[in-house]
Design a protein around this motif. Structure first.
Motif, mmCIF file in Angstrom:
data_model
loop_
_atom_site.group_PDB
_atom_site.id
_atom_site.type_symbol
_atom_site.label_atom_id
_atom_site.label_comp_id
_atom_site.label_asym_id
_atom_site.label_seq_id
_atom_site.Cartn_x
_atom_site.Cartn_y
_atom_site.Cartn_z
ATOM 1 N N UNK A 355 -11.329 14.539 11.380
ATOM 2 C CA UNK A 355 -11.707 14.652 9.960
ATOM 3 C C UNK A 355 -11.160 15.940 9.362
ATOM 4 N N UNK A 356 -11.257 17.033 10.121
ATOM 5 C CA UNK A 356 -10.738 18.310 9.633
ATOM 6 C C UNK A 356 -9.220 18.231 9.464
ATOM 7 N N UNK A 357 -8.543 17.582 10.414
ATOM 8 C CA UNK A 357 -7.087 17.425 10.303
ATOM 9 C C UNK A 357 -6.744 16.602 9.064
ATOM 10 N N UNK A 358 -7.468 15.496 8.869
ATOM 11 C CA UNK A 358 -7.211 14.648 7.698
ATOM 12 C C UNK A 358 -7.467 15.409 6.397
ATOM 13 N N UNK A 359 -8.558 16.187 6.371
ATOM 14 C CA UNK A 359 -8.855 16.983 5.182
ATOM 15 C C UNK A 359 -7.760 18.020 4.945
ATOM 16 N N UNK A 360 -7.280 18.608 6.043
ATOM 17 C CA UNK A 360 -6.207 19.591 5.912
ATOM 18 C C UNK A 360 -4.926 18.973 5.384
ATOM 19 N N UNK A 361 -4.584 17.776 5.888
ATOM 20 C CA UNK A 361 -3.398 17.086 5.382
ATOM 21 C C UNK A 361 -3.578 16.696 3.906
ATOM 22 N N UNK A 362 -4.787 16.253 3.562
ATOM 23 C CA UNK A 362 -5.051 15.907 2.172
ATOM 24 C C UNK A 362 -4.896 17.109 1.258
ATOM 25 N N UNK A 363 -5.402 18.246 1.711
ATOM 26 C CA UNK A 363 -5.269 19.481 0.938
ATOM 27 C C UNK A 363 -3.815 19.915 0.850
#
Length: 563
Positions: A355-363
């Protein structure tokens, strides 16, 4: 992956398949028969096939047929692959560069000592030589020379055709001198050194600290290791202009929804689809197994003796769904990528990591100018360091048995040298099957021709040869009943290690007892062969004066039996 599979695995376009998608299927500037839109349609269909074989259990069964030693070797091979990437210039520190005779050599030279490579077909090279002769050192009054000049002019439409017809230079280069004098190389090495020292000191996020150290220094202007204007990596001024934008608005206007299913009528498109399928299957599946094993090192019993892990089906289905979604956005096939091991190494074991990786990619889509400015000599040391740590999986391979050791070594060495995880697995499995067939023929001949003194029959040879198939089909009880000497733990002997009991050493329980053993965490979930260790462990408790230790060991054994 975070919400459904709840695994610490990140998903992104697979780099090996990405290159095949771009250069082999579509071709340079779309020069092949299969168009970009056709290739996206092939990826879309491939994703649904992935989902189908995952839901039906075919994918999981096939994984169980892959020998354990090949899987362990795959983990080590991925580590070698990552380390090789981290040493190169495009994604790393540039310690290894091109050599025309030996393929690779010591690099790290400054930009004025670099000779970039060009890849030419023989016909192209001949054309270049002819045109070079037509413009340099030729008799310009000769009618044949004038005719050749006109031909070259028409073919390349430039004043100097030999400089335009060879295409762009490769990103790889050879060092003509001054090796290991590149400032960016030494900055990357310094970052890697910081990572290792912090890891030795048990500092959390040590890899991140080393990466940020190199990144922030590379952003400073007016020094030899800068990543911006004046950088030894071409394009520094343009990168700085993009960096100053800070924020961008992402769009898929040019790539989203561009699938052409009419392209599936072409045979070349189906060839591409099948190739995507087997490359992705071997690539993604082997990486999943490797990362699950890595989680198992931190969470005992996460992987059972057959190589399965909790929510395995969900993980594989999500992997297939990612390919489907990615194709609609214009991406080549997606997969779980090996760099996920960095997060697992730092303690990630649940979907929170994903989830953190996905949020980071989204950001990062909105702050692309910032994230795109992280230099490769900052990420390279991190990739190399994780690759080195992944080599620990090779200790599980039985290196004393040539039938196991040789296919395992082929798997490990082929991955970095072919730049493909899938090809490494294919070569290892193929050689393993060849040795398996040879051994089967020899044993069958010995039984038929000489009558085995141990009373073995043709049926016994067949059962022993195909035991992995019985296990994958949940028919292991048949082996126990009809194959003399077979035990449930036989196929996983390499998963057990006899070593001093760590708990006993920590609590003073029979620390010097020669029979103290510890059951490897890989197989405690099934409790196979636990009885072999229970008696020995009981002996280690004799004479101890720590009731808490006795109680804890007994409770652990009871719980293992229940599991």
């Amino acid at each position: 992956m975070a919400l459904i599979a709840r695994m610490p695995l990140a998903v992104a376009p697979a780099m090996g398949v990405n290159a095949y998608f771009t250069y082999n299927v579509i071709g340079f500037l779309g020069s092949n028969v299969v168009s970009y839109e056709d290739a996206l349609a092939a990826a879309f269909v491939e994703g649904w096939i992935f989902i189908l074989i995952s839901v039906t259990g075919v994918r999981g069964r096939l994984v169980e047929l892959i020998p354990k030693d090949i899987m362990y070797a795959t983990a080590a091979g991925i580590g070698m692959f990552l380390a090789f990437i981290g040493l190169q210039k495009s994604e790393g520190i540039g310690f290894v560069t091109l050599d025309g005779a030996t393929l690779v050599e010591l690099g790290g030279c400054p930009k004025y000592e670099r000779a970039y490579a060009y890849i030419l077909y023989p016909d192209t090279a001949l054309f270049i030589n002819d045109c070079l002769f037509a413009y340099v050192g030729a008799n310009f009054s000769d009618p044949s020379t004038i005719a050749l000049q006109e031909e070259c002019q028409q073919l390349s439409n430039t004043e100097y055709p030999f400089t335009n017809s060879i295409g762009p230079a490769s990103g790889n280069y050879a060092c003509m001198g001054a090796q290991v004098r590149s400032p960016t190389l030494w900055l990357g090495i310094a970052g890697g050194f910081i990572m290792v020292v912090l890891m030795m000191s048990k500092v959390k996020a040590s890899i991140l600290y080393g990466l940020l150290f190199v990144t922030f220094i590379s952003w400073l202007p007016n020094h030899a290791a800068t990543y911006f204007d004046g950088s030894e990596i071409p394009g520094g001024a343009e990168r700085f202009d993009y960096f100053k934008d800070v924020v961008t608005v992402p769009t898929v206007e040019k790539s989203g929804g561009k699938l052409h299913f009419s392209g599936l009528a072409k045979g070349d498109t189906w060839i591409a689809l099948i190739t995507f399928l087997y490359l992705d299957f071997l690539d993604a599946t082997s990486i999943m197994y490797t990362l699950a094993r890595q989680i198992n090192d931190k969470v005992p019993n996460f992987v059972n003796s057959r190589g399965s892990w909790p929510r395995q089906l969900e993980t594989m289905v999500v992997d297939g769904a990612a390919i489907v979604v990615g194709s609609t956005l214009g991406c080549s096939p997606l997969t779980v990528f090996a760099e996920s091991s960095v997060g697992i190494r730092e303690g990630g074991a649940t979907g929170i990591t994903a989830f953190v990786v996905a949020a980071g990619f989204g950001l990062s889509m909105f702050f692309a100018p910032i994230f795109a400015s992280i230099p490769p000599y900052a990420t390279g040391p991190a990739i190399f360091f994780v690759g080195a740590l992944m080599m620990e999986h090779s200790r599980h391979v039985n290196w004393e048995d040539p039938r196991v050791a040789v296919p395992a070594f082929i798997t490990i060495i082929t991955m970095p040298l072919t730049y493909s995880i899938a090809y490494g697995v294919i070569c290892g499995i193929t050689f393993n099957i060849a040795l398996w067939i040879a051994q089967f023929v020899i044993e069958l001949f010995m039984v038929v021709a000489f009558k085995s003194p141990k009373g073995r029959t043709v049926k016994h040879v067949m059962l022993r040869t195909f035991d992995s198939w019985y296990v994958a089909l949940d028919k292991e009880d048949y082996l126990v009943e009809h194959l003399p000497g077979y035990k449930l733990a036989d196929r996983n002997k390499s998963a057990f290690t006899e070593r001093p009991c760590q708990f006993c050493k920590e609590h003073g329980v029979g620390a010097h007892a020669p029979n103290a053993h510890e059951l490897h965490s890989d197989d405690t979930a099934h409790g196979h062969a636990l009885d072999l260790h229970t008696e020995d462990t009981a002996h280690t408790l004799e004479g101890t004066h720590d009731p808490a230790a006795v109680s804890s060991v007994s409770a652990s054994l009871d719980q293992a039996h229940k599991d």
